[in-house]
Design a protein around this motif. Structure first.
Motif, mmCIF file in Angstrom:
data_model
loop_
_atom_site.group_PDB
_atom_site.id
_atom_site.type_symbol
_atom_site.label_atom_id
_atom_site.label_comp_id
_atom_site.label_asym_id
_atom_site.label_seq_id
_atom_site.Cartn_x
_atom_site.Cartn_y
_atom_site.Cartn_z
ATOM 1 N N MET A 135 0.840 -1.207 0.000
ATOM 2 C CA MET A 135 0.000 0.000 0.000
ATOM 3 C C MET A 135 0.872 1.252 0.000
ATOM 4 O O MET A 135 0.563 2.242 -0.661
ATOM 5 C CB MET A 135 -0.897 -0.034 1.243
ATOM 6 C CG MET A 135 -2.009 0.997 1.241
ATOM 7 S SD MET A 135 -3.062 0.892 -0.193
ATOM 8 C CE MET A 135 -3.137 2.630 -0.628
ATOM 9 N N ILE A 136 1.974 1.217 0.745
ATOM 10 C CA ILE A 136 2.881 2.367 0.776
ATOM 11 C C ILE A 136 3.493 2.583 -0.603
ATOM 12 O O ILE A 136 3.555 3.705 -1.111
ATOM 13 C CB ILE A 136 3.977 2.145 1.847
ATOM 14 C CG1 ILE A 136 3.332 2.040 3.226
ATOM 15 C CG2 ILE A 136 5.007 3.249 1.821
ATOM 16 C CD1 ILE A 136 4.270 1.572 4.309
ATOM 17 N N THR A 181 -4.594 3.422 9.212
ATOM 18 C CA THR A 181 -5.413 4.523 9.745
ATOM 19 C C THR A 181 -4.583 5.353 10.727
ATOM 20 O O THR A 181 -5.004 5.670 11.828
ATOM 21 C CB THR A 181 -6.688 4.026 10.454
ATOM 22 O OG1 THR A 181 -6.322 2.962 11.341
ATOM 23 C CG2 THR A 181 -7.709 3.556 9.478
ATOM 24 N N ALA A 182 -3.361 5.710 10.292
ATOM 25 C CA ALA A 182 -2.430 6.427 11.147
ATOM 26 C C ALA A 182 -1.922 7.676 10.428
ATOM 27 O O ALA A 182 -0.844 7.652 9.855
ATOM 28 C CB ALA A 182 -1.253 5.516 11.506
ATOM 29 N N PRO A 183 -2.722 8.756 10.418
ATOM 30 C CA PRO A 183 -2.306 9.941 9.656
ATOM 31 C C PRO A 183 -0.998 10.548 10.151
ATOM 32 O O PRO A 183 -0.132 10.879 9.350
ATOM 33 C CB PRO A 183 -3.477 10.912 9.824
ATOM 34 C CG PRO A 183 -4.276 10.393 10.953
ATOM 35 C CD PRO A 183 -4.038 8.928 11.011
ATOM 36 N N LEU A 229 5.229 10.936 9.976
ATOM 37 C CA LEU A 229 6.472 10.696 10.710
ATOM 38 C C LEU A 229 7.312 9.621 10.036
ATOM 39 O O LEU A 229 8.538 9.696 10.029
ATOM 40 C CB LEU A 229 6.164 10.299 12.157
ATOM 41 C CG LEU A 229 5.460 11.367 12.975
ATOM 42 C CD1 LEU A 229 5.316 10.907 14.407
ATOM 43 C CD2 LEU A 229 6.208 12.677 12.922
ATOM 44 N N PHE A 230 6.640 8.615 9.456
ATOM 45 C CA PHE A 230 7.368 7.564 8.751
ATOM 46 C C PHE A 230 8.248 8.178 7.669
ATOM 47 O O PHE A 230 9.436 7.887 7.567
ATOM 48 C CB PHE A 230 6.376 6.574 8.131
ATOM 49 C CG PHE A 230 7.018 5.498 7.315
ATOM 50 C CD1 PHE A 230 7.615 4.423 7.933
ATOM 51 C CD2 PHE A 230 7.037 5.571 5.935
ATOM 52 C CE1 PHE A 230 8.213 3.421 7.173
ATOM 53 C CE2 PHE A 230 7.632 4.577 5.175
ATOM 54 C CZ PHE A 230 8.218 3.506 5.796
ATOM 55 N N VAL A 233 0.847 4.926 4.231
ATOM 56 C CA VAL A 233 0.884 4.506 5.638
ATOM 57 C C VAL A 233 -0.391 4.963 6.339
ATOM 58 O O VAL A 233 -1.023 4.193 7.079
ATOM 59 C CB VAL A 233 2.110 5.105 6.363
ATOM 60 C CG1 VAL A 233 2.111 4.687 7.819
ATOM 61 C CG2 VAL A 233 3.394 4.689 5.689
ATOM 62 N N ALA A 234 -0.769 6.226 6.095
ATOM 63 C CA ALA A 234 -1.947 6.783 6.749
ATOM 64 C C ALA A 234 -3.177 5.941 6.435
ATOM 65 O O ALA A 234 -4.015 5.699 7.306
ATOM 66 C CB ALA A 234 -2.160 8.224 6.307
#
Lengths: 737, 737
Positions: free
Chosen positions: A127-128, A183-185, A190-191, A178-179
């Motif tokens: 997905m990334i 589900t980590a906006p 930060l990644f 990643v977001a």
């Protein structure tokens, strides 16, 4: 913001499309897996185990086969998770095809098939990769079959079509990936920040934050649309933990233990996976049939183990606390109920019984992680089933990572870490016992599973604060922030002592000239100068020269950029700036630019003429990330060793070289020189040179002496760990003599 | 890690001491406030309102007075929150005394007194300042009354005593301060990252992450020790929200509205506070008595309003849902209970009644925020009390910020934002009504208070991802991450359109040459070159020269660093590197270094001799952040305009200038030159020059022509917004003519 509205709109678009793709991917996989388990469960209820086994194998083998076929025959660049490639790209290495539209489509289907097949891997890595591909395609236009045909060639976004913005939008796409996947906006932003630390600006962070927000929002909205039919309420975190436990001082001792274990096993995983990948590169990758058959064989093994292992395990009772008289309720289970839903009965068809191994093996990775993280279910899984899961998953996953299908190692890493943590937590529970009071509520295998996941993930990826935020966003468990931080730190430290991170090792394996944050050498680089590592055989190009000479220079080397020099009154060849090979080429192709001057400045060093030489060895020099205004729309699919793109152009260049008239006609490069190029003295400290190079995202620095004459050039390859190590060793040997 | 164990130990120590200080500060304030309210409550119960008012005023005025006295007579550098100063320092501007041990002690007491006095301000800003002071003191040694006496002069940490590490430890201390004040370890790291974006390295982030973890851990451990007497369980977030609400698509519309409101009022706050500060700088600051009296007057007003306002409000019923027959239960309150504890009855002594205004006014800021954020208490506060609180707090806080006592604007910003959000939320509740179902649980004034806080804080500080993380860590409400992100973004955008951020404005007010992330000018800087802004009157120093000449050069200018030139055979004065003024001074003081050569290279440009000139105008040039090995332990308390530190040394220098023998004795600077200094061409793009300067954290770049002769120098002051704007305007005027 006014001057940059097109950037913002583009960021929003990338976020939207990545979010849409993310929710679609999730839902498609969900549907396939659902129907797969639906058919299997029917057979299971009929107790037709042989038939069930056959069906499960048939389905997962065919799905695995499909996932490999699309990659091998569709787009080999879409293989694996793609994270090492993205990291290499963001580090400044240009890699072909990985962000193409073909890679995007192939990756999507391969990922759907592979995850549905039940292979031990996740959809998050792909997905990334897909996110960054969307970032590239939306901002730079679509390319079909090697030629850019620039569909959505909106006049609006033409300004964004340059190296610098491309890089930013690809970063944003990866962050949005990643977001959307976790589900980590904030974690997404930060990644990217932690991985690309060097080229970061405040403004970019702010735009990517927006992009991640949109991606997360869209994912949530579309998921709710798909699930309920209307755009409705937003779901909770991926692995939502409802029963929060406060952290407590005494829990940090076992946490450190779990951290060390996580780090150790992460190092082992890295080492094993690396060696398997090396073996695979020699024996499997060269043979397409083997590359396609491999996933099918692994799927066969995976499915067979998932079906057979549960047979070996005894059934366990669910409600011993409420009803201790139930069969199987030994004193061990007396104090605990297993309140969780979703337990698999499998062969334990008796009321109130379940099969712990089936609950772990016979489902998707996401569900297994949820089970492992569940709180207040101390004795839900016994040592036997947990250790079996650990051994099977660890070894199979270690083999699976690096096969042809598009699979990521993030969910597997979480799962392996959770098992590890849960085993440790079960041990702690056995020692301390279950306590209801405030003081010792942390004695919970589910809590330790979370800590173990953080430790193993930290040991594998070496992410730090990003990982802490992602773990919180994944589970909504803010009370465990400090233990999670501890586990991440201990895990990273332990693994750092043993081996480099998995991603960096895979990058090395692919022979990318990756620049790490600081060179991994023993010596202090401040004691050396750039002179010690710079390349000395610099090919320079005169500011003014005959057309033939320019063509000779281009033909004599394959450097992607050349220092331009001017001869002064004193006879010095002073450095003027950098020019791109492609720009010189474009100038030489335009006859109207040629001058008929009688008295051009003569250049002393005339490079030797050797046409064939340039075609050996590719320099994948990445253009300066900070970019200069581009004369031509540089096609990065052009192999840089070729002098010309097409046969016709090749003929033009040959003409320039051979026809006598071009020895009398001149060109000046002056208007096209990048006059903002960096120059440093040979005495420049190697440490600071490295920092300058990496922080400013350069592809080369010209080294000039005190008369401003070019004496060397530092390129990316001169600064790789390998090269610095070798050069410094040579110096040591010389001084020892 | 092995090579850097001393850094890690120091980071751990900083974290530990900051955490200890943070918990002590919190607890001391808590104790004082507790005893204050204890005495007041006794009088309140006796219905002795006049006496109560008098007591409250007496206590807060004397505390406010004390908090101002320690600052004005102790250490004026400890005034205010200190965040603009830290930002300026981390940006590369050296400011005297702010990280001294005296500033630390004064700040602690001033903060304790001011917060206990009930002034509208918080302890978080000062805590960040104290954290960075601890970072400085632990790593660099203690200084007393201007002289470094190097208590804890551990031989272990001597290596850390340099500019580069000092900067890092101060950053770490600031991060640990945030981590301790907000129990937000990740937020602390991100705060520093977002504010100091430019000089960030992966390794530093990783060390600061550790430091923040230790600080947060220590704070939690010590707080539990102080509260319960034993090192026990860790408390939850500062403003823990227990009743999580899932976010929902429809809530984003009002969220955007709240975001815009937050941004608008944040801009208004910035504008008003700025103008008050300007007025104060003219009228209050020059008069010590006024500076001391001012907080006492404000404390008088604040306390009087807190005591009197609740009288104007009607009592409200608490349990209308359970018992609708209670007095005061109008249909409006029929569907809601007010379940929260800690309601103030004040004058409403009847059973089941409370005074909404007293609940908001007559307590600490932290408690008020908790009330405002509380969920499922829709009608706990009416419009009247909320709007009154908003007006009073907004205007008084606007005035309070910038007074002498050490007070920060973070808790006030949260409070003002929460009120704003709660008012909006009350409006939404009135329109939509209270719903129990899944769909509309978000219709809750407490939820909107959180969103409003994020929006106002975002508008004030312009933090983005940091703020999102801090809000989550403050409240444990992960489900609201997306609405919070939306509010932060909308708030920042709105405020960006109107005015620069409060901190940046305050930095401008203090005339620091702050370099923002990119210059705020309309033009595209890529169209200009560094030649357009560089300083042209460069004072160079020869590599070899007579002692007297060197002394003359030092005396003729006050630059903190000088380019060293060498005369070549061609007669060019080529650039060799940079040397620090202090190093030249040390060389000149050492007679043993002088040479008696007969034929030293002659330097053409001999600078004019003018002793007095150097004493005008201080250049606060910050040494290159990346540092070079230091010859002497540079005392940064030395005014750079002075030629010598002491009268004795001054005489030595005068001797060097006047005695004839020193015209015949020579020194060579060659071994002391920083040969890793940056040089760029005059044609270097201004945009890229600015990026280089800011990203690498430089204090000056030498501009050399194509013969490597020094033609200019770019210093920090040349790149400030003001200067770039002015220079570009001049160029425009010239081209217009």
């Amino acid at each position: 913001i006014k001057r940059e509205w097109d950037h913002w709109v583009m960021m929003g678009l990338i976020g939207f499309f990545v979010g849409m793709l993310g929710s679609t991917l999730k839902l498609v996989i969900e549907k396939i897996v659902e129907s797969k388990f639906h058919h299997i469960t029917i057979l299971l209820k009929k107790e037709a185990f042989g038939l069930m086994w056959f069906l499960a194998i048939a389905m997962s083998m065919s799905l695995a086969l499909a996932s490999a076929v699309v990659v091998v025959y569709g787009e080999p660049a879409a293989a694996g998770s793609g994270i090492p490639d993205i990291m290499a790209y963001l580090n400044g290495i240009s890699i072909r095809k990985i962000f193409g539209s073909k890679a995007l489509v192939v990756k999507f289907f391969s990922c759907v098939f592979a995850v549905s097949a039940g292979l031990y891997g996740g959809q998050e890595g792909p997905m990334i990769h897909m996110g960054s591909a969307i970032g590239k395609i939306l901002s730079q236009g679509v390319s079909f079959s090697g030629k850019y045909s620039k569909i959505p060639d909106f006049i609006l976004f033409k300004r964004l079509r340059n190296m610098y913005d491309r890089r930013n939008f690809i970063s944003a796409g990866a962050a949005a990936g990643v977001a959307s996947a976790f589900t980590a906006p904030v974690g997404g932003l930060l990644f990217v920040l932690e991985e690309i630390s060097s080229f970061w600006t405040h403004k970019l962070a702010w735009q990517i934050f927006f992009c991640c927000g949109v991606a997360s929002f869209t994912t949530q909205a579309f998921t709710s649309l798909y699930r309920t039919g209307s755009l409705g309420s937003f779901s909770r975190a991926a692995f939502n933990i409802d029963q929060a436990i406060n952290s407590q001082l005494t829990m940090f001792l076992p946490t450190v233990g779990v951290g060390i274990m996580g780090g150790l096993f992460a190092a082992l995983f890295t080492w094993a996976n690396l060696n398997i990948c090396k073996w695979r590169n020699r024996n499997i990758v060269p043979r397409p049939w083997a590359r396609i058959a491999e996933p099918a064989v692994v799927a066969f093994l995976t499915t067979t183990l998932a079906v057979l292992i549960p047979y070996l395990f005894e059934c366990m009772p669910t409600r011993c606390k409420k009803d201790p008289s139930l069969p199987g309720c030994t004193p061990r289970y007396a104090s605990s109920d297993v309140p969780e839903e979703g337990l698999m009965q499998y062969t334990c068809q008796a009321e109130g019984m379940y099969n712990p191994a089936a609950t772990l093996f016979f489902t998707t990775g996401d569900r297994t992680i949820e089970h492992l993280l569940s709180r207040n279910t101390h004795y839900m899984f016994d040592y036997g089933s947990l250790i079996t899961l650990f051994v099977v998953y660890f070894s199979l996953c270690c083999y699976t990572m690096g096969m042809a299908p598009a699979l990521g190692s993030m969910v597997p890493a979480l799962l392996i870490g959770s098992v590890l943590g849960r085993i440790a937590g079960l041990g702690v529970t056995d020692i301390v016992g279950i306590h209801e009071g405030e003081e010792l509520t942390w004695v919970d295998p589910g809590g330790f599973a979370l800590i173990g996941a953080a430790a193993f993930f930290g040991g594998l990826t070496r992410l730090t604060f990003t990982l802490a935020v992602v773990m919180i966003e994944l589970t909504d468990e803010t009370h465990f922030l400090l233990p999670i931080m501890t586990a991440v730190m201990v895990g990273k430290w332990t693994a750092d002592l043993l081996i480099d991170s998995l991603y960096h090792k895979l990058i090395d394996l692919k022979c990318f000239p990756f620049l790490s944050d600081e060179p991994h050498v023993e010596e202090c680089l401040d004691l050396y100068t750039v002179e010690d590592v710079m390349g000395r055989d610099v090919v320079t190009i005169p500011e003014i020269g005959s057309v033939a000479l320019m063509a000779h220079i281009l033909a004599s080397c394959n450097h992607r950029a050349l220092p331009v020099v001017e001869v002064t009154e004193n006879g010095n060849e002073v450095f003027k700036g950098i020019i791109l090979r492609s720009h010189v080429f474009s100038i030489l192709a335009k006859e109207s630019l040629f001058l008929e001057e009688d008295n051009p400045v003569v250049v002393s060093k005339s490079p030797s003429f050797s046409m064939g030489e340039g075609e050996e060895g590719v320099t994948n020099l990445h253009m300066e990330a900070l970019g200069i205004a581009e004369l031509v729309n540089l096609d990065d699919k052009m192999p840089v060793t070729l002098l010309a793109k097409t046969e016709g152009e090749r003929k033009v260049m040959l003409g320039r070289l051979q026809a006598a008239e071009y020895h009398r006609r001149f060109v000046t490069l002056a208007p096209y020189i990048d006059q903002s190029s960096y120059r440093i003295a040979p005495t420049f400290s190697l440490e600071r040179g490295f920092n300058l190079f990496r922080t400013m995202g350069l592809s080369h620095i010209t080294v000039v002496d005190q008369n401003n004459e070019v004496v060397g050039i530092v390129s990316r390859k001169d600064l790789t760990n390998m090269n610095i190590y070798r050069k410094l060793e040579e110096i040591q040997e010389r001084t020892d003599e």
